[in-house]
Scaffold this active site. Structure first.
Site, mmCIF file in Angstrom:
data_model
loop_
_atom_site.group_PDB
_atom_site.id
_atom_site.type_symbol
_atom_site.label_atom_id
_atom_site.label_comp_id
_atom_site.label_asym_id
_atom_site.label_seq_id
_atom_site.Cartn_x
_atom_site.Cartn_y
_atom_site.Cartn_z
ATOM 1 N N GLU A 69 -12.913 3.094 -2.969
ATOM 2 C CA GLU A 69 -12.396 4.344 -3.525
ATOM 3 C C GLU A 69 -13.236 4.883 -4.679
ATOM 4 O OE1 GLU A 69 -10.583 1.798 -2.518
ATOM 5 O OE2 GLU A 69 -9.423 2.727 -0.898
ATOM 6 N N HIS A 103 2.387 1.462 0.779
ATOM 7 C CA HIS A 103 2.132 2.762 1.414
ATOM 8 C C HIS A 103 3.227 3.732 1.014
ATOM 9 C CE1 HIS A 103 0.259 -0.382 3.836
ATOM 10 N NE2 HIS A 103 -0.679 0.503 4.076
#
Ligand SMILES: Cc1ncc(C[n+]2csc(CCOP(=O)(O)OP(=O)(O)O)c2C)c(N)n1
Ligand SMILES: [Mg+2]
Length: 727
Positions: free
Chosen positions: A457, A527
Site C-alpha cells: 500500500e 474487511h
C-alpha cells in the site's frame, strides 16, 4: 571560469569519453570549492545554533565529496532530485545559494524551501527540480519512483503535457525531457525501512531511470550499520535486483565518486533501468547538533574516521598534484569564508513569516472544490436505467480517463489482466478490481493508464505522490480500508502536507479510492472497519463519503478535477444496494464539496449522518413518523472535510434537537467534533442534549449476531429519535 567549465561538463559525460580530459584542473578545483563551501555553511550554522540565532542544525560533514560528485554528474532543472537531509553539498552544487540555506535556519519568510515551516536541510527548489523533503527517513524513495514513471509517461504521451482547462491542470505546468534521471538518496540506516525495498521493487520491475544513492556513514544516530543491515553491507543485499547498475565506492574520494556517478547516470539516462550507488563516507560532526557522539563511539573510532575526512584528503591531493598551491588554497578559502559570512548576515536580517500566513497552502489557493459554480445538473439522457453506485463510479472513472490524458489508475487487482496478451487474444474477460469498480478500464485505455501495483500500500500512495508532483492525476485504489495502514506514513506525513510544507510550491492532488465499512455479514474483522475520523484529523486532505450512486459519481468527478488530495471512501455495502440507484448523469456531472443533502426534511429532530447510515437513518425516521408522528430531518453530509456547517446549523436552529450518527466507533469519532461545535455555537438553539449514535468501541466481529450488535442499526436510531423527541 570554473563554473563555465562545469556547465559544459555537467551531465554530458558520454560526449567526452576521456576522463582525464573531463577531470581537468578547473573541474577539480571547483569540486574542492563546493565541498569547502558546504563545510563552511555547516560550520557557520553550528556557530549560529550556539548563539541561538537558528534553532536546528544537521550537517553534511564527511559526505561532501560523494554529494558534489553526484550533483556534477546530473543536470539541475532537468533531472529530478529527492535529496536526504545530509545533502547540503549536493544542493549547493546544483545551484542553491548559501543564503538560501541560512534562510532555512532562520525560518525566514524568504526561505525558498518552506517559508519557515520546516527545519533547515529539508530541501526544496522547484527551479532546480529539488522536490520538497520531509523528516521521514525513507518516504522519498517511492515518490522518486513515481516521479520517474511520470517522466516516462509524458514522453510516451506528449499531448498529456498540454495545459488543460477546467481542472487542476490549469495550475500544473509540465516539464519533461524523456531521458531525465531521478536522484534519490538515503542513509544506510534508512535502508531498513520497508519503503526502500518497495521502491527497489518497482524501479527494477519497470526499469525506471532512478539513481539511488546510499550514503553509508556506518551510523544511524547511535545505531551501527550491522544492526540495520545484516552482514553490514547493503550492496550485498540488493545485488540480485534485476535491471540495476550497482557501484560500491569510496565516497570520500570525489574523483572516484564522480566517475562512478557518470557511469550510473549514463545507465539510467539511456533507459536500461535504475542504478544504486553505495558510497562509504564518514560523519565527523555527529548526527546533529544535539548528538553527544562520545557516548556511543570510542575515540579510536573517531580518530580513524578523521583520517578519511574528504576535505583535508582532497586538499592534500590538489597540493600533491600541483593543481593548487598553499596560497591559491588560502585565497579560495578566504573567498568562500567571506561569501558564507555575508550570506549568513543577510539571512539574519531577513523578515520573518507573518502569523497571518499560517493557514495559507493547507489546500490549493487556485481551485476551490467547494465553489457552488462547479455544480452541474444530471444530463438528460434517453437511457433511464437505474445504475448502482458501483456502475456510476466505474462510468465516472471511464469518462475522466477519456477526458484527462494525465489520469492513471493503479492499485491491487485494478487491472483487467496484467498479462495483457490473455486479454487481447480473448482468453480471459478481465477482472478489474475485487469489487469490479475498474472493470474494463485497462481494456479500453491501455496498460500504461490502468495497471496493477505490487501488493504494497505504501508503494501505491508513495508512487502516486511522485506522479502528482509532476502534474499527473493518479487515481489509486486501496483495496480495503482495513489495509490502508502501510500507506499511513505517506498519507499523513507526505500527501497531506506537501503543499503546506513547501509553502505552496509543490502539491500532490492524488485521489485515493478506499472501499470501507461493514454490514457485510462475514467480512469481519479485516474487511469491515471504518475509521474516517483519523483522516478528517489530518489537515490537507479532503475526505469524501457518498451514500448513493449519483453523489458518488458527481463527487468523484470533483475529486478527480480538484487540485487537492482526496480520500474517497466508498461504502462496500452500498456498492450494489437497491437504495440510491440512479440513471447515468452524463460525463460532466459534478457536485461541489462541502454541500450536505437534506435527504428527508423534518421539523422535530435532526439526524446528521453520512455513508451507510443514511439509508438506516431514513428507515428509522419513517418508523418514527409512522408510529409517533415525529418529523425527522435527515442530513447527508456527503463530504466530511470540508463539511457543511451551515446546513447543520440551519437544521438544528429549526428542530432544536440533534443526533449525529455514524458507523465508526463512538469515542473520539467523527461525531465528537460535530457535537462539540454544536454545543459551542448553537447552545441557545438546543432544547435537548446533543446525542450520538455510533458503533461500540470495539472492532467489528465476524459472527453476524455480534456484528449486528456492534454496528449501529435502524432500531438504535429510532430509539435515539424518539428519546430526543420526549424532551
Ligand atoms: C521514519 C523515521 N524514523 C525515525 C526518524 C528519526 N531519525 C532521524 S535520522 C535517523 C537516523 C538515520 O540514519 P541514516 O539513514 O544512516 O542517515 P544518517 O543520519 O546517518 O546520514 C533517525 C532514526 C525519522 N526521521 N524518520
Ligand atoms: Mg548513516
Amino acid at each position: 571560469m570554473a563554473r563555465v567549465v562545469l556547465d559544459l561538463e555537467r551531465g554530458n559525460a558520454s560526449k567526452t569519453p576521456n576522463p582525464e580530459a573531463r577531470l581537468n584542473p578547473e573541474f577539480l578545483v571547483e569540486m574542492y570549492r563546493l565541498m569547502y563551501l558546504s563545510r563552511r555553511v555547516d560550520d557557520r550554522e553550528i556557530m549560529l545554533k550556539r548563539q541561538q540565532k537558528i534553532f536546528f542544525q544537521i550537517s553534511c560533514a564527511g559526505h561532501e565529496a560523494l554529494l558534489v560528485a553526484a550533483a556534477l554528474a546530473l543536470k539541475p532543472g532537468y533531472d529530478w532530485f529527492y535529496p536526504y537531509y545530509r545533502d547540503r553539498a549536493l544542493c549547493l552544487a546544483l545551484g542553491n545559494t548559501p543564503e538560501e540555506h541560512f534562510l532555512q535556519g532562520v525560518g525566514a519568510a524568504a526561505d525558498t524551501a518552506s517559508g519557515g515551516r520546516q527545519m533547515p536541510s529539508h530541501w526544496s527548489n522547484p527551479a532546480l527540480h529539488i522536490v520538497s523533503q520531509s523528516s521521514s527517513t525513507t518516504t522519498q524513495c517511492l515518490q522518486a519512483v513515481g516521479c520517474a514513471e511520470a517522466g516516462r509517461y509524458f514522453s510516451r504521451h506528449p499531448d498529456a503535457a498540454l495545459v488543460g482547462e477546467g481542472d487542476y491542470r490549469k495550475f500544473k505546468n509540465v516539464d519533461f525531457h524523456g531521458d531525465e534521471v531521478v536522484y534519490v538518496s538515503l542513509g544506510e540506516g534508512a535502508t531498513s525501512q520497508g519503503e526502500f525495498w518497495e521502491s527497489l521493487n518497482t524501479a527494477s520491475n519497470a526499469q525506471l531511470p532512478v539513481l539511488f544513492l546510499v550514503e553509508d556513514n556506518e551510523y544511524a544516530i547511535s545505531v551501527p550499520v550491522e544492526v540495520n543491515t545484516p552482514g553490514g553491507n547493503i550492496s550485498r543485499l540488493v545485488a540480485n535486483f534485476p535491471n540495476f547498475h550497482f557501484a560500491e565506492i569510496d565516497g570520500t574520494d570525489p574523483v572516484a565518486s564522480y566517475l562512478a556517478f557518470e557511469e550510473a547516470v549514463a545507465w539510467c539516462r539511456s533507459g536500461n533501468g535504475p542504478a544504486l550507488v553505495h558510497g562509504h563516507v564518514v560523519r565527523p560532526y555527529g548526527h546533529s547538533f544535539s548528538d553527544d557522539v562520545p557516548l556511543y563511539r570510542p575515540a579510536s573510532e573517531l580518530d580513524a574516521d578523521s583520517l578519511r575526512d574528504p576535505l583535508p584528503k582532497f586538499q592534500m591531493r590538489l597540493l600533491r598534484e600541483g593543481i593548487l598551491d598553499a596560497e591559491a588554497i588560502n585565497r579560495l578559502e578566504k573567498q568562500v569564508d567571506e561569501e558564507v559570512r555575508a550570506a549568513a548576515e543577510r539571512a539574519l536580517h531577513s523578515p520573518l513569516p507573518e502569523i497571518a500566513s499560517i493557514r495559507k497552502h493547507v489546500y490549493s489557493e487556485d481551485l476551490d472544490p467547494t465553489n457552488p459554480a462547479l455544480a452541474t445538473k444530471p444530463a438528460l439522457s434517453p437511457d433511464k436505467q437505474e445504475r448502482t453506485m458501483a456502475d456510476l463510479i466505474n462510468s465516472c472513472l471511464s469518462d475522466e480517463l477519456r477526458r484527462d490524458p494525465r489520469m492513471v489508475i493503479f492499485g491491487e487487482d485494478v487491472a483487467d489482466c496484467s498479462r495483457e496478451e490473455n486479454l487481447q487474444e480473448g482468453r480471459v474477460k478481465g477482472k478489474g478490481g475485487v469489487f469490479k469498480l475498474t472493470a474494463g478500464l485497462q481494456a479500453e485505455f491501455g496498460s500504461d493508464r490502468v495497471f496493477n501495483s505490487p501488493l504494497a500500500e505504501a508503494n501505491i500512495v508513495g508512487r502516486a505522490i511522485g506522479y502528482a508532483t509532476r502534474g499527473m492525476k493518479p487515481v489509486v485504489e486501496i483495496q480495503f480500508f482495513d489495509y490502508i495502514w502501510p500507506a499511513m506514513h505517506q498519507l499523513r506525513n507526505e500527501l497531506s502536507v506537501m503543499r503546506w510544507r513547501s509553502n505552496g510550491t509543490y502539491s500532490s492532488p492524488v485521489v485515493v479510492r478506499v472501499p470501507i465499512g461493514g454490514y457485510l455479514t462475514g467480512g469481519s474483522i479485516y474487511h469491515s472497519q471504518s475509521g474516517e475520523s483519523i483522516f478528517t484529523h489530518t489537515p490537507g486532505i479532503r475526505v469524501v463519503f457518498p451514500s448513493n450512486a449519483l453523489d458518488a459519481n458527481g463527487l468523484l468527478r470533483t475529486a478527480i478535477r480538484c487540485d487537492d488530495p482526496v480520500l474517497f471512501f466508498e461504502h462496500k455495502r452500498l456498492y450494489r444496494e437497491t437504495y440510491g440507484r440512479a440513471p447515468y448523469p452524463g460525463p460532466d456531472f459534478a457536485i461541489p464539496f462541502g454541500k450536505a443533502n437534506i435527504v428527508r426534511p423534518g421539523t422535530d429532530v435532526t439526524v446528521v449522518t453520512y455513508g451507510a447510515l443514511v439509508p438506516r437513518a431514513l428507515q428509522a425516521a419513517q418508523k418514527a413518523h409512522r408510529e409517533h408522528g415525529i418529523e425527522t430531518e435527515v442530513l447527508d453530509l456527503r463530504t466530511l472535510n470540508p463539511y457543511d456547517w451551515d446546513a447543520i446549523a440551519t437544521s438544528v436552529r429549526k428542530t432544536s434537537r440533534v443526533i449525529i450518527a455514524h458507523e465508526d466507533m463512538l469515542s473520539w469519532g467523527y461525531g465528537a467534533e460535530i457535537a462539540a461545535r454544536i454545543a459551542d455555537e448553537l447552545f441557545d438553539d438546543l432544547d435537548a442534549p446533543v446525542k450520538r449514535v455510533a458503533a461500540m468501541d470495539t472492532f467489528v466481529a465476524y459472527q453476524p449476531i455480534l456484528e449486528d450488535a456492534i454496528l449501529p442499526q435502524p432500531e438504535d436510531l429510532f430509539r435515539a429519535i424518539t428519546g430526543l423527541s420526549a424532551y
